[in-house]
Scaffold this motif. Structure first.
Motif, PDB file in Angstrom:
ATOM      1  N   GLY A 167       0.508   2.179   9.804  1.00  0.00           N
ATOM      2  CA  GLY A 167      -0.383   0.840   9.684  1.00  0.00           C
ATOM      3  C   GLY A 167      -1.669   1.350   9.239  1.00  0.00           C
ATOM      4  O   GLY A 167      -2.274   0.614   8.098  1.00  0.00           O
ATOM      5  N   ARG A 168      -2.263   2.456   9.840  1.00  0.00           N
ATOM      6  CA  ARG A 168      -3.840   2.824   9.045  1.00  0.00           C
ATOM      7  C   ARG A 168      -3.740   3.255   7.739  1.00  0.00           C
ATOM      8  O   ARG A 168      -4.334   3.150   7.037  1.00  0.00           O
ATOM      9  CB  ARG A 168      -4.063   3.849  10.082  1.00  0.00           C
ATOM     10  N   ILE A 169      -2.549   3.923   7.366  1.00  0.00           N
ATOM     11  CA  ILE A 169      -2.404   4.566   6.091  1.00  0.00           C
ATOM     12  C   ILE A 169      -2.456   3.374   5.131  1.00  0.00           C
ATOM     13  O   ILE A 169      -2.903   3.393   4.086  1.00  0.00           O
ATOM     14  CB  ILE A 169      -1.207   5.625   6.112  1.00  0.00           C
ATOM     15  N   PHE A 170      -1.405   2.380   5.501  1.00  0.00           N
ATOM     16  CA  PHE A 170      -1.278   1.206   4.483  1.00  0.00           C
ATOM     17  C   PHE A 170      -2.589   0.708   4.418  1.00  0.00           C
ATOM     18  O   PHE A 170      -2.813   0.183   3.463  1.00  0.00           O
ATOM     19  CB  PHE A 170      -0.451   0.341   5.282  1.00  0.00           C
ATOM     20  N   ALA A 171      -3.389   0.519   5.525  1.00  0.00           N
ATOM     21  CA  ALA A 171      -4.575  -0.399   5.273  1.00  0.00           C
ATOM     22  C   ALA A 171      -5.674   0.470   4.378  1.00  0.00           C
ATOM     23  O   ALA A 171      -6.460  -0.326   3.718  1.00  0.00           O
ATOM     24  CB  ALA A 171      -5.212  -0.544   6.970  1.00  0.00           C
ATOM     25  N   GLN A 172      -5.617   1.720   4.594  1.00  0.00           N
ATOM     26  CA  GLN A 172      -6.507   2.738   3.651  1.00  0.00           C
ATOM     27  C   GLN A 172      -6.298   2.510   2.242  1.00  0.00           C
ATOM     28  O   GLN A 172      -6.815   2.060   1.435  1.00  0.00           O
ATOM     29  CB  GLN A 172      -6.397   4.355   4.225  1.00  0.00           C
TER      30      GLN A 172
END
Length: 115
Positions: free
Chosen positions: A90-95
């Protein structure tokens, strides 16, 4: 008083000032570049609010990235590996969302007609 000579004292002529390549009291002049005059200096808070109004998706993406990172690290610390992996994804998606928001913001600013 025979033989008195008048002595004339010559003062040294002032020499021209030494060449200074850059005057630090004025900004440098760059050929072909005419900076726009600033309307006013803005504080950090005013600039943040202005930039947030121009492109609100960047701060949203940053908060999402930070939130996913914090919760992911917390889950990792607690030994919840599955939840930690999902939150890191999810962090990668948000980045990615944040980077796309920045690119779209730069593009719209470049295309926007100048006033």
């Amino acid at each position: 008083m025979a033989g008195t000579t008048s002595v004339s004292v010559q003062t040294p002529k002032s020499s021209p000032p030494p060449f200074v390549p850059f005057d630090f009291s004025k900004p440098p002049l760059i050929e072909g570049f005419n900076p726009l005059p600033r309307a006013k200096d803005e504080t950090l808070k005013e600039k943040f609010l202005r930039k947030t109004k121009e492109n609100p998706f960047v701060p949203i993406g940053c908060l999402g990235t930070a939130g996913a990172l914090i919760y992911g690290l917390r889950a990792f610390n607690q030994g919840k590996t599955r939840q930690s992996q999902l939150l890191m994804r999810g962090r990668i998606f948000a980045q990615g969302f944040t980077v796309v928001a920045i690119i779209v913001g730069v593009f719209t600013t470049a295309v926007k007609p100048k006033q």
